[in-house]
Design a protein around this motif. Structure first.
Motif, PDB file in Angstrom:
ATOM      1  N   LYS A   1       0.840  -1.194   0.000  1.00  0.00           N
ATOM      2  CA  LYS A   1       0.000   0.000   0.000  1.00  0.00           C
ATOM      3  C   LYS A   1       0.877   1.246   0.000  1.00  0.00           C
ATOM      4  N   ARG A   2       0.410   2.263  -0.705  1.00  0.00           N
ATOM      5  CA  ARG A   2       1.054   3.570  -0.609  1.00  0.00           C
ATOM      6  C   ARG A   2       0.632   4.209   0.711  1.00  0.00           C
ATOM      7  N   PHE A   3       1.378   5.198   1.139  1.00  0.00           N
ATOM      8  CA  PHE A   3       1.077   5.890   2.401  1.00  0.00           C
ATOM      9  C   PHE A   3      -0.354   6.411   2.388  1.00  0.00           C
ATOM     10  N   SER A   4      -0.741   7.031   1.274  1.00  0.00           N
ATOM     11  CA  SER A   4      -2.090   7.604   1.183  1.00  0.00           C
ATOM     12  C   SER A   4      -3.160   6.516   1.275  1.00  0.00           C
ATOM     13  N   GLU A   5      -2.900   5.335   0.740  1.00  0.00           N
ATOM     14  CA  GLU A   5      -3.862   4.234   0.828  1.00  0.00           C
ATOM     15  C   GLU A   5      -4.017   3.772   2.280  1.00  0.00           C
ATOM     16  N   LEU A   6      -2.885   3.682   2.984  1.00  0.00           N
ATOM     17  CA  LEU A   6      -2.947   3.308   4.401  1.00  0.00           C
ATOM     18  C   LEU A   6      -3.746   4.346   5.181  1.00  0.00           C
ATOM     19  N   SER A   7      -3.481   5.602   4.892  1.00  0.00           N
ATOM     20  CA  SER A   7      -4.156   6.694   5.574  1.00  0.00           C
ATOM     21  C   SER A   7      -5.662   6.671   5.305  1.00  0.00           C
ATOM     22  N   GLU A   8      -6.052   6.386   4.077  1.00  0.00           N
ATOM     23  CA  GLU A   8      -7.471   6.327   3.721  1.00  0.00           C
ATOM     24  C   GLU A   8      -8.149   5.101   4.337  1.00  0.00           C
ATOM     25  N   THR A   9      -7.426   3.990   4.410  1.00  0.00           N
ATOM     26  CA  THR A   9      -8.000   2.756   4.949  1.00  0.00           C
ATOM     27  C   THR A   9      -8.222   2.845   6.455  1.00  0.00           C
ATOM     28  N   ILE A  10      -7.372   3.606   7.133  1.00  0.00           N
ATOM     29  CA  ILE A  10      -7.473   3.769   8.587  1.00  0.00           C
ATOM     30  C   ILE A  10      -7.692   5.262   8.859  1.00  0.00           C
ATOM     31  N   PRO A  11      -8.900   5.782   8.610  1.00  0.00           N
ATOM     32  CA  PRO A  11      -9.137   7.229   8.647  1.00  0.00           C
ATOM     33  C   PRO A  11      -8.921   7.888  10.008  1.00  0.00           C
ATOM     34  N   ASP A  12      -9.074   7.175  11.106  1.00  0.00           N
ATOM     35  CA  ASP A  12      -8.878   7.790  12.428  1.00  0.00           C
ATOM     36  C   ASP A  12      -7.410   7.912  12.820  1.00  0.00           C
ATOM     37  N   LEU A  13      -6.543   7.332  12.032  1.00  0.00           N
ATOM     38  CA  LEU A  13      -5.104   7.366  12.292  1.00  0.00           C
ATOM     39  C   LEU A  13      -4.500   8.616  11.656  1.00  0.00           C
ATOM     40  N   SER A  14      -3.894   9.482  12.460  1.00  0.00           N
ATOM     41  CA  SER A  14      -3.303  10.716  11.921  1.00  0.00           C
ATOM     42  C   SER A  14      -2.084  10.379  11.064  1.00  0.00           C
ATOM     43  N   ARG A  15      -1.786  11.247  10.140  1.00  0.00           N
ATOM     44  CA  ARG A  15      -0.632  11.039   9.260  1.00  0.00           C
ATOM     45  C   ARG A  15       0.673  11.014  10.072  1.00  0.00           C
ATOM     46  N   ARG A  16       0.738  11.846  11.103  1.00  0.00           N
ATOM     47  CA  ARG A  16       1.935  11.876  11.953  1.00  0.00           C
ATOM     48  C   ARG A  16       2.126  10.538  12.668  1.00  0.00           C
ATOM     49  N   MET A  17       1.040   9.996  13.217  1.00  0.00           N
ATOM     50  CA  MET A  17       1.128   8.728  13.931  1.00  0.00           C
ATOM     51  C   MET A  17       1.405   7.584  12.960  1.00  0.00           C
ATOM     52  N   LEU A  18       0.815   7.640  11.765  1.00  0.00           N
ATOM     53  CA  LEU A  18       1.086   6.616  10.753  1.00  0.00           C
ATOM     54  C   LEU A  18       2.565   6.617  10.396  1.00  0.00           C
ATOM     55  N   THR A  19       3.133   7.796  10.201  1.00  0.00           N
ATOM     56  CA  THR A  19       4.562   7.910   9.901  1.00  0.00           C
ATOM     57  C   THR A  19       5.395   7.304  11.020  1.00  0.00           C
ATOM     58  N   GLU A  20       5.049   7.613  12.257  1.00  0.00           N
ATOM     59  CA  GLU A  20       5.788   7.096  13.420  1.00  0.00           C
ATOM     60  C   GLU A  20       5.712   5.572  13.489  1.00  0.00           C
ATOM     61  N   ARG A  21       4.511   5.031  13.331  1.00  0.00           N
ATOM     62  CA  ARG A  21       4.345   3.576  13.424  1.00  0.00           C
ATOM     63  C   ARG A  21       5.048   2.862  12.270  1.00  0.00           C
ATOM     64  N   ILE A  22       4.961   3.410  11.059  1.00  0.00           N
ATOM     65  CA  ILE A  22       5.639   2.798   9.906  1.00  0.00           C
ATOM     66  C   ILE A  22       7.146   2.759  10.151  1.00  0.00           C
ATOM     67  N   LYS A  23       7.704   3.837  10.667  1.00  0.00           N
ATOM     68  CA  LYS A  23       9.151   3.874  10.953  1.00  0.00           C
ATOM     69  C   LYS A  23       9.532   2.813  11.982  1.00  0.00           C
ATOM     70  N   GLU A  24       8.722   2.662  13.018  1.00  0.00           N
ATOM     71  CA  GLU A  24       8.985   1.633  14.033  1.00  0.00           C
ATOM     72  C   GLU A  24       8.938   0.241  13.416  1.00  0.00           C
ATOM     73  N   LEU A  25       7.935   0.009  12.589  1.00  0.00           N
ATOM     74  CA  LEU A  25       7.812  -1.305  11.951  1.00  0.00           C
ATOM     75  C   LEU A  25       8.970  -1.567  10.990  1.00  0.00           C
ATOM     76  N   GLU A  26       9.452  -0.528  10.323  1.00  0.00           N
ATOM     77  CA  GLU A  26      10.632  -0.684   9.462  1.00  0.00           C
ATOM     78  C   GLU A  26      11.864  -1.023  10.302  1.00  0.00           C
ATOM     79  N   GLU A  27      12.037  -0.329  11.419  1.00  0.00           N
ATOM     80  CA  GLU A  27      13.181  -0.576  12.299  1.00  0.00           C
ATOM     81  C   GLU A  27      13.190  -2.009  12.833  1.00  0.00           C
ATOM     82  N   HIS A  28      12.020  -2.573  13.039  1.00  0.00           N
ATOM     83  CA  HIS A  28      11.910  -3.941  13.555  1.00  0.00           C
ATOM     84  C   HIS A  28      11.910  -4.986  12.446  1.00  0.00           C
ATOM     85  N   GLY A  29      12.038  -4.545  11.198  1.00  0.00           N
ATOM     86  CA  GLY A  29      12.102  -5.491  10.084  1.00  0.00           C
ATOM     87  C   GLY A  29      10.767  -6.125   9.741  1.00  0.00           C
ATOM     88  N   ILE A  30       9.673  -5.452  10.080  1.00  0.00           N
ATOM     89  CA  ILE A  30       8.340  -5.985   9.825  1.00  0.00           C
ATOM     90  C   ILE A  30       7.760  -5.407   8.535  1.00  0.00           C
TER      91      ILE A  30
END
Length: 105
Positions: free
Chosen positions: A35-64
């Motif tokens: 999914k593109r960032f915008s698709e993730l954001s649209e699929t989970i509308p209550d999730l702020s873009r800032r929080m999505l960015t933070e969580r994606i970075k954490e998941l990348e750091e953990h190799g997920i």
């Protein structure tokens, strides 16, 4: 259940990661494919873009999650699960089935 003191820190760390708000839902959404960032954001509308960015970075750091750059014009990025993330996502499927049966709206 037998207690294994050597396993405990790994289990605790795992629950801490997937227990963070939005993390499980992001993994669950990515189980259907990249999914593109915008698709993730649209699929989970209550999730702020800032929080999505933070969580994606954490998941990348953990190799997920891995970020894939698509060299089209304009350049785009997609996020997808790694093998490690896919294995974790398989565990989330039964949780969603349980939720459908037991969690009230």
């Amino acid at each position: 259940m037998t207690e294994n003191r050597e396993l405990h820190p790994k289990v605790e760390k795992s629950f801490e990661l997937i227990g963070k708000r939005w993390t499980g839902l992001i993994i669950y959404v990515l189980m259907s494919g990249p999914k593109r960032f915008s698709e993730l954001s649209e699929t989970i509308p209550d999730l702020s873009r800032r929080m999505l960015t933070e969580r994606i970075k954490e998941l990348e750091e953990h190799g997920i999650v891995v970020r894939n750059v698509i060299p089209d014009r304009p350049i785009r990025s997609e996020y997808s699960l790694t093998q490690k993330g896919t294995e974790l996502g398989k565990i989330l499927g039964p949780i969603s089935q349980w939720a459908e049966s037991w969690v009230k709206d």
